[in-house]
Design a protein around this motif. Structure first.
Motif, PDB file in Angstrom:
ATOM      1  N   PHE A  24      69.484 -28.599  -2.137  1.00 41.75           N
ATOM      2  CA  PHE A  24      68.773 -28.593  -0.806  1.00 41.75           C
ATOM      3  C   PHE A  24      67.308 -28.846  -1.213  1.00 41.75           C
ATOM      4  CE2 PHE A  24      72.588 -26.724   1.422  1.00 41.75           C
ATOM      5  CZ  PHE A  24      72.596 -27.945   2.263  1.00 41.75           C
ATOM      6  N   ALA A  25      66.805 -28.024  -2.040  1.00 40.69           N
ATOM      7  CA  ALA A  25      65.333 -28.087  -2.351  1.00 40.69           C
ATOM      8  C   ALA A  25      64.982 -29.403  -2.906  1.00 40.69           C
ATOM      9  CB  ALA A  25      64.833 -26.820  -3.280  1.00 40.69           C
ATOM     10  N   PHE A  26      65.839 -30.129  -3.884  1.00 40.76           N
ATOM     11  CA  PHE A  26      65.536 -31.329  -4.510  1.00 40.76           C
ATOM     12  C   PHE A  26      65.672 -32.186  -3.339  1.00 40.76           C
ATOM     13  CE2 PHE A  26      67.969 -34.962  -6.407  1.00 40.76           C
ATOM     14  CZ  PHE A  26      66.966 -35.460  -7.189  1.00 40.76           C
ATOM     15  N   THR A  27      66.736 -32.272  -2.610  1.00 46.58           N
ATOM     16  CA  THR A  27      66.697 -33.362  -1.432  1.00 46.58           C
ATOM     17  C   THR A  27      65.596 -33.319  -0.309  1.00 46.58           C
ATOM     18  OG1 THR A  27      69.201 -32.912  -1.622  1.00 46.58           O
ATOM     19  CG2 THR A  27      68.417 -34.233   0.082  1.00 46.58           C
ATOM     20  N   ALA A  28      65.128 -32.085  -0.077  1.00 44.67           N
ATOM     21  CA  ALA A  28      63.902 -31.837   0.912  1.00 44.67           C
ATOM     22  C   ALA A  28      62.788 -32.744   0.213  1.00 44.67           C
ATOM     23  CB  ALA A  28      63.791 -30.629   1.033  1.00 44.67           C
ATOM     24  N   ASP A  29      62.404 -32.477  -1.215  1.00 44.18           N
ATOM     25  CA  ASP A  29      61.337 -32.967  -1.582  1.00 44.18           C
ATOM     26  C   ASP A  29      61.530 -34.537  -1.277  1.00 44.18           C
ATOM     27  OD1 ASP A  29      58.995 -32.823  -3.019  1.00 44.18           O
ATOM     28  OD2 ASP A  29      60.059 -33.904  -4.578  1.00 44.18           O
ATOM     29  N   LEU A  30      62.832 -35.083  -1.624  1.00 38.53           N
ATOM     30  CA  LEU A  30      63.049 -36.664  -1.675  1.00 38.53           C
ATOM     31  C   LEU A  30      62.745 -36.956  -0.233  1.00 38.53           C
ATOM     32  CD1 LEU A  30      65.865 -37.284  -4.071  1.00 38.53           C
ATOM     33  CD2 LEU A  30      63.681 -37.717  -4.539  1.00 38.53           C
ATOM     34  N   ILE A  31      63.206 -36.273   0.687  1.00 35.39           N
ATOM     35  CA  ILE A  31      63.341 -36.758   2.084  1.00 35.39           C
ATOM     36  C   ILE A  31      61.585 -36.739   2.496  1.00 35.39           C
ATOM     37  CG2 ILE A  31      63.401 -35.995   4.628  1.00 35.39           C
ATOM     38  CD1 ILE A  31      66.052 -34.437   3.560  1.00 35.39           C
ATOM     39  N   ASP A  32      60.621 -35.845   1.965  1.00 33.53           N
ATOM     40  CA  ASP A  32      59.226 -35.822   2.191  1.00 33.53           C
ATOM     41  C   ASP A  32      58.665 -37.028   1.577  1.00 33.53           C
ATOM     42  OD1 ASP A  32      59.698 -33.629   3.637  1.00 33.53           O
ATOM     43  OD2 ASP A  32      58.883 -32.170   2.218  1.00 33.53           O
ATOM     44  N   ILE A  69      72.215 -39.060  -1.750  1.00 35.62           N
ATOM     45  CA  ILE A  69      72.262 -37.705  -2.363  1.00 35.62           C
ATOM     46  C   ILE A  69      72.527 -36.852  -1.163  1.00 35.62           C
ATOM     47  CG2 ILE A  69      70.681 -35.985  -3.493  1.00 35.62           C
ATOM     48  CD1 ILE A  69      69.109 -38.280  -4.946  1.00 35.62           C
ATOM     49  N   ALA A  70      71.942 -37.086  -0.149  1.00 38.32           N
ATOM     50  CA  ALA A  70      72.636 -35.967   1.184  1.00 38.32           C
ATOM     51  C   ALA A  70      73.906 -36.127   1.428  1.00 38.32           C
ATOM     52  CB  ALA A  70      71.601 -36.374   2.375  1.00 38.32           C
ATOM     53  N   GLY A  99      74.150 -24.994   8.561  1.00 43.21           N
ATOM     54  CA  GLY A  99      73.272 -23.958   9.102  1.00 43.21           C
ATOM     55  C   GLY A  99      72.076 -23.690   8.241  1.00 43.21           C
ATOM     56  N   ARG A 100      72.645 -23.645   6.739  1.00 45.81           N
ATOM     57  CA  ARG A 100      71.931 -23.567   5.695  1.00 45.81           C
ATOM     58  C   ARG A 100      70.922 -24.718   5.553  1.00 45.81           C
ATOM     59  NH1 ARG A 100      72.682 -19.571   1.749  1.00 45.81           N
ATOM     60  NH2 ARG A 100      74.335 -18.138   2.604  1.00 45.81           N
ATOM     61  N   ALA A 101      71.325 -25.735   5.851  1.00 45.14           N
ATOM     62  CA  ALA A 101      70.155 -26.962   5.667  1.00 45.14           C
ATOM     63  C   ALA A 101      69.153 -26.798   6.774  1.00 45.14           C
ATOM     64  CB  ALA A 101      70.991 -28.124   5.960  1.00 45.14           C
ATOM     65  N   GLU A 102      69.758 -26.434   8.147  1.00 43.68           N
ATOM     66  CA  GLU A 102      68.828 -26.127   9.229  1.00 43.68           C
ATOM     67  C   GLU A 102      67.671 -25.154   8.895  1.00 43.68           C
ATOM     68  OE1 GLU A 102      67.638 -27.179  13.038  1.00 43.68           O
ATOM     69  OE2 GLU A 102      69.294 -27.926  11.992  1.00 43.68           O
ATOM     70  N   GLU A 103      68.029 -24.144   8.065  1.00 44.24           N
ATOM     71  CA  GLU A 103      66.975 -23.065   7.583  1.00 44.24           C
ATOM     72  C   GLU A 103      66.045 -23.499   6.607  1.00 44.24           C
ATOM     73  OE1 GLU A 103      69.522 -19.814   6.176  1.00 44.24           O
ATOM     74  OE2 GLU A 103      70.426 -19.452   7.986  1.00 44.24           O
ATOM     75  N   LEU A 104      66.788 -24.210   5.486  1.00 44.23           N
ATOM     76  CA  LEU A 104      65.776 -24.702   4.579  1.00 44.23           C
ATOM     77  C   LEU A 104      65.251 -25.983   4.440  1.00 44.23           C
ATOM     78  CD1 LEU A 104      68.842 -24.127   1.618  1.00 44.23           C
ATOM     79  CD2 LEU A 104      66.689 -22.774   2.015  1.00 44.23           C
ATOM     80  N   TRP A 105      65.705 -27.040   5.494  1.00 43.68           N
ATOM     81  CA  TRP A 105      64.887 -28.415   5.642  1.00 43.68           C
ATOM     82  C   TRP A 105      64.179 -28.322   6.962  1.00 43.68           C
ATOM     83  CZ3 TRP A 105      69.660 -32.142   5.110  1.00 43.68           C
ATOM     84  CH2 TRP A 105      69.687 -32.164   3.649  1.00 43.68           C
ATOM     85  N   GLY A 106      64.823 -27.541   8.045  1.00 43.91           N
ATOM     86  CA  GLY A 106      64.132 -27.696   9.189  1.00 43.91           C
ATOM     87  C   GLY A 106      64.638 -28.602   9.862  1.00 43.91           C
TER      88      GLY A 106
END
Length: 334
Positions: free
Chosen positions: A307-315, A286-287, A156-163
């Motif tokens: 989560f922020a680090f992983t979001a940046d890597l996904i982008d 990493i995920a 649920g947190r991932a959904e909030e932080l990543w979209g």
């Protein structure tokens, strides 16, 4: 000192860990590892479920043998023992542990281990179709998909932080890595993969013998970039999380940072890997590590940084996890 043998099963006299000398114990929620020393100077790693884990390691039969190559790490198969798996290895510490030792000789040991495991993975990837009981995506990719469909708090947190978009991209990349969807321009076909080519599963020799890569429970089918990206992702995570690893006291004598070790690893593997999929697989590693930790340890606010680090890597499709000459390649939008 006696060299470590190949991938043959352990002699019956070594199967009972009770007869070996305890050296260390490492416990996480997912796994307990007992390091034991044998009379011949080799070691046994006995891996069992951790206090928060579910079922014991898979009972699916392991292959009778695995491919080998000159200068390659030994793909060490386990022997089921008690509620866990027993491996014969040449040392008491993993490459991940040696990486935290700043002596130049330790960094050279890690670099040598990474080069040898790259050659071992290439031999595995070229060994033909996997055994039927080991076909299908490695367990790590299945865990990621299960987590993405769960009601776990971290999900649920991932959904909030990543979209939702970033999670969908991860799952699409997991299908690519498993070889279930095509990758444009792919040179290397899907086939047998190790499934968890981690520095924590890589054991260099303490004095003599061949580096060993703990192998077995995570074997599956996928693209070779999955195994390579798994190691690159771990190096990138260490580079981000432990700034002290960026240099060594004598950078002229040994690779001085995780990015330099990544270059050693890929050079030893040789040509063929698709750099786009390499970056994506690094993010998958990493995920998976993130969701494994969150599901077995519970939510911690420190995961926000992850989560922020992983979001940046996904982008960025994992470009920062690659050596610069690969990270600068063109990425088409997913």
């Amino acid at each position: 000192m006696t060299s470590v043998p190949g991938t043959a099963e352990l002699p019956a006299s070594t199967v009972d860990p009770a007869g070996l000398e305890p050296v260390a114990e490492y416990v996480t929620g997912l796994q307990t590892t007992n390091v034991l020393r044998a009379a011949d100077g080799t070691y046994r790693w006995w891996q069992r479920p951790g206090p928060l884990a579910g079922e014991p390691p898979t009972a699916t039969p392991f292959p009778s043998r695995l491919p080998d190559a000159p200068g390659a790490a030994r793909l060490a198969l386990p022997r089921p023992t008690g509620d866990g798996l027993l491996y014969q290895v040449p040392g008491p510490a993993s490459a991940a542990a040696w990486l935290r030792d700043f002596r130049p000789a330790a960094r050279l040991l890690v670099a040598s281990a990474l080069a040898s495991v790259a050659r071992g993975l290439r031999a595995l990837h070229r060994s033909g179709p996997p055994a039927p009981e080991r076909s299908g995506p490695p367990p790590a990719l299945l865990r990621l998909r299960s987590w993405a469909a769960s009601d776990d708090e971290s999900r649920g947190r991932a959904e909030e932080l990543w979209g939702r978009r970033r999670t969908v991209r991860l799952l699409d990349w997991a299908d690519e890595a498993a070889g279930t969807t095509a990758t444009a321009g792919a040179e290397l076909p899907a086939g047998p993969v190790h499934g968890w080519a981690s520095l924590g599963a890589l054991v260099p020799p303490l004095r003599a013998g061949r580096t060993a890569l703990l192998t077995g429970p995570d074997l599956g089918t996928g693209r070779p970039e999955l195994d390579l990206g798994w190691t690159l992702g771990e190096l990138a995570e260490l580079h981000w999380r432990l700034p002290s690893l960026h240099t060594t006291p004598d950078p002229n004598r040994a690779p001085s940072s995780p990015p330099a070790l990544a270059r050693v690893f890929l050079d030893a593997y040789g040509p063929g890997p698709d750099p786009v999929l390499l970056g994506r697989c690094a993010v998958l590693r990493i995920a998976v590590h993130l969701q494994d930790f969150a599901r077995h340890q519970g939510w911690h606010d420190e995961l926000l940084d992850y989560f922020a680090f992983t979001a940046d890597l996904i982008d960025q499709e994992g470009r920062p996890a690659l050596p610069p000459e690969l990270g600068d390649h063109h990425h088409d939008p997913a």
